[in-house]
Design a protein around this motif. Structure first.
Motif, PDB file in Angstrom:
ATOM      1  N   ILE A  80       0.833  -1.199   0.000  1.00 31.80           N
ATOM      2  CA  ILE A  80       0.000   0.000   0.000  1.00 31.80           C
ATOM      3  C   ILE A  80       0.872   1.254   0.000  1.00 31.80           C
ATOM      4  O   ILE A  80       0.638   2.191  -0.769  1.00 31.80           O
ATOM      5  N   VAL A  81       1.889   1.267   0.855  1.00 28.44           N
ATOM      6  CA  VAL A  81       2.811   2.413   0.888  1.00 28.44           C
ATOM      7  C   VAL A  81       3.490   2.579  -0.470  1.00 28.44           C
ATOM      8  O   VAL A  81       3.590   3.697  -0.992  1.00 28.44           O
ATOM      9  N   TYR A  82       3.936   1.477  -1.050  1.00 26.34           N
ATOM     10  CA  TYR A  82       4.571   1.509  -2.373  1.00 26.34           C
ATOM     11  C   TYR A  82       3.627   2.100  -3.419  1.00 26.34           C
ATOM     12  O   TYR A  82       4.022   2.940  -4.220  1.00 26.34           O
ATOM     13  N   SER A  83       2.370   1.673  -3.390  1.00 25.51           N
ATOM     14  CA  SER A  83       1.386   2.150  -4.364  1.00 25.51           C
ATOM     15  C   SER A  83       1.104   3.637  -4.210  1.00 25.51           C
ATOM     16  O   SER A  83       0.789   4.315  -5.184  1.00 25.51           O
ATOM     17  N   LEU A  84       1.202   4.146  -3.004  1.00 24.46           N
ATOM     18  CA  LEU A  84       0.950   5.561  -2.764  1.00 24.46           C
ATOM     19  C   LEU A  84       2.170   6.433  -3.053  1.00 24.46           C
ATOM     20  O   LEU A  84       2.033   7.554  -3.541  1.00 24.46           O
ATOM     21  N   VAL A  85       3.346   5.923  -2.764  1.00 27.51           N
ATOM     22  CA  VAL A  85       4.567   6.727  -2.874  1.00 27.51           C
ATOM     23  C   VAL A  85       5.192   6.671  -4.272  1.00 27.51           C
ATOM     24  O   VAL A  85       5.740   7.667  -4.757  1.00 27.51           O
ATOM     25  N   GLN A  86       5.115   5.541  -4.932  1.00 31.38           N
ATOM     26  CA  GLN A  86       5.812   5.349  -6.208  1.00 31.38           C
ATOM     27  C   GLN A  86       5.429   6.364  -7.289  1.00 31.38           C
ATOM     28  O   GLN A  86       6.321   6.890  -7.967  1.00 31.38           O
ATOM     29  N   PRO A  87       4.153   6.691  -7.478  1.00 29.08           N
ATOM     30  CA  PRO A  87       3.843   7.705  -8.498  1.00 29.08           C
ATOM     31  C   PRO A  87       4.486   9.071  -8.207  1.00 29.08           C
ATOM     32  O   PRO A  87       4.951   9.746  -9.120  1.00 29.08           O
ATOM     33  N   ALA A  88       4.541   9.445  -6.947  1.00 31.08           N
ATOM     34  CA  ALA A  88       5.169  10.716  -6.584  1.00 31.08           C
ATOM     35  C   ALA A  88       6.671  10.677  -6.859  1.00 31.08           C
ATOM     36  O   ALA A  88       7.254  11.659  -7.334  1.00 31.08           O
ATOM     37  N   ILE A  89       7.300   9.546  -6.574  1.00 31.53           N
ATOM     38  CA  ILE A  89       8.737   9.411  -6.848  1.00 31.53           C
ATOM     39  C   ILE A  89       8.989   9.460  -8.359  1.00 31.53           C
ATOM     40  O   ILE A  89       9.915  10.131  -8.816  1.00 31.53           O
ATOM     41  N   ASN A  90       8.152   8.765  -9.131  1.00 30.12           N
ATOM     42  CA  ASN A  90       8.293   8.807 -10.594  1.00 30.12           C
ATOM     43  C   ASN A  90       8.147  10.231 -11.110  1.00 30.12           C
ATOM     44  O   ASN A  90       8.899  10.658 -11.994  1.00 30.12           O
ATOM     45  N   TYR A  91       7.191  10.969 -10.583  1.00 30.60           N
ATOM     46  CA  TYR A  91       6.965  12.359 -11.000  1.00 30.60           C
ATOM     47  C   TYR A  91       8.167  13.234 -10.648  1.00 30.60           C
ATOM     48  O   TYR A  91       8.622  14.030 -11.467  1.00 30.60           O
ATOM     49  N   ALA A  92       8.697  13.071  -9.419  1.00 26.91           N
ATOM     50  CA  ALA A  92       9.846  13.868  -8.992  1.00 26.91           C
ATOM     51  C   ALA A  92      11.071  13.580  -9.850  1.00 26.91           C
ATOM     52  O   ALA A  92      11.779  14.508 -10.267  1.00 26.91           O
ATOM     53  N   VAL A  93      11.322  12.308 -10.142  1.00 28.69           N
ATOM     54  CA  VAL A  93      12.476  11.959 -10.973  1.00 28.69           C
ATOM     55  C   VAL A  93      12.292  12.493 -12.388  1.00 28.69           C
ATOM     56  O   VAL A  93      13.230  13.032 -12.987  1.00 28.69           O
ATOM     57  N   LEU A  97      14.758  15.212 -14.242  1.00 31.56           N
ATOM     58  CA  LEU A  97      15.429  14.858 -15.489  1.00 31.56           C
ATOM     59  C   LEU A  97      14.809  15.546 -16.702  1.00 31.56           C
ATOM     60  O   LEU A  97      15.146  15.221 -17.837  1.00 31.56           O
ATOM     61  N   ASN A  98      13.904  16.496 -16.459  1.00 28.29           N
ATOM     62  CA  ASN A  98      13.232  17.248 -17.535  1.00 28.29           C
ATOM     63  C   ASN A  98      12.567  16.333 -18.547  1.00 28.29           C
ATOM     64  O   ASN A  98      12.638  16.553 -19.747  1.00 28.29           O
ATOM     65  N   GLN A  99      11.915  15.318 -18.048  1.00 28.76           N
ATOM     66  CA  GLN A  99      11.167  14.422 -18.920  1.00 28.76           C
ATOM     67  C   GLN A  99       9.695  14.772 -18.827  1.00 28.76           C
ATOM     68  O   GLN A  99       9.322  15.798 -18.289  1.00 28.76           O
ATOM     69  N   ASP A 100       8.869  13.919 -19.353  1.00 29.58           N
ATOM     70  CA  ASP A 100       7.421  14.110 -19.305  1.00 29.58           C
ATOM     71  C   ASP A 100       6.984  14.257 -17.844  1.00 29.58           C
ATOM     72  O   ASP A 100       7.223  13.383 -17.032  1.00 29.58           O
TER      73      ASP A 100
END
Length: 131
Positions: A80-93, A97-100
């Motif tokens: 559950i923690v992974y599911s909540l945190v992972q999208p935010a980490i993907n967005y931050a990275v 990196l100036n990606q989408d």
């Protein structure tokens, strides 16, 4: 929990299925037009891990049943923690990196794989620490 467990010999079959699917997933990378087989291999890998997770130990007692239950709870909470945190980490990275800059979702495979691996690792670690 014991009603849903498989016998100990199934653990070996689960290892063979999971390792075989993993190796085929690696080999699939080198084959052109093999995207159709990806969901089949992912499902096979999940089935292999589930068989390992549900298989009894050679000597199954109440203590191991308690450790298994504890590892399932930990895996569920961490998933559950992974599911909540992972999208935010993907967005931050992606932003760094100036990606989408869109929030990207992840597949059911990632969550289920994470959950099964965490459960197995926690169970093995708890069992090892308490021997």
């Amino acid at each position: 929990m014991n009603k849903f467990q498989l016998g100990n010999p199934y653990k070996k079959a689960g290892h063979i299925i999971a390792i075989g699917a993993f190796l085929l997933m690696i080999l699939r990378k080198y084959i052109e037009d093999s995207e159709w087989i990806r969901p089949i291999l992912q499902g096979t890998l999940l089935i292999g891990l589930l068989i390992i997770s549900l298989s009894k130990e050679k000597i199954e007692d109440e203590y191991l049943d308690s450790l298994r239950s504890q590892s399932y709870r930990l895996a569920f909470i961490l998933a559950i923690v992974y599911s909540l945190v992972q999208p935010a980490i993907n967005y931050a990275v992606a932003t760094l990196l100036n990606q989408d800059d869109t929030l990207s979702s992840f597949s059911y495979f990632q969550v289920l794989f994470f959950m099964l691996i965490v459960q197995l690792l926690f169970f093995w670690q708890l069992k090892r620490m308490n021997n």
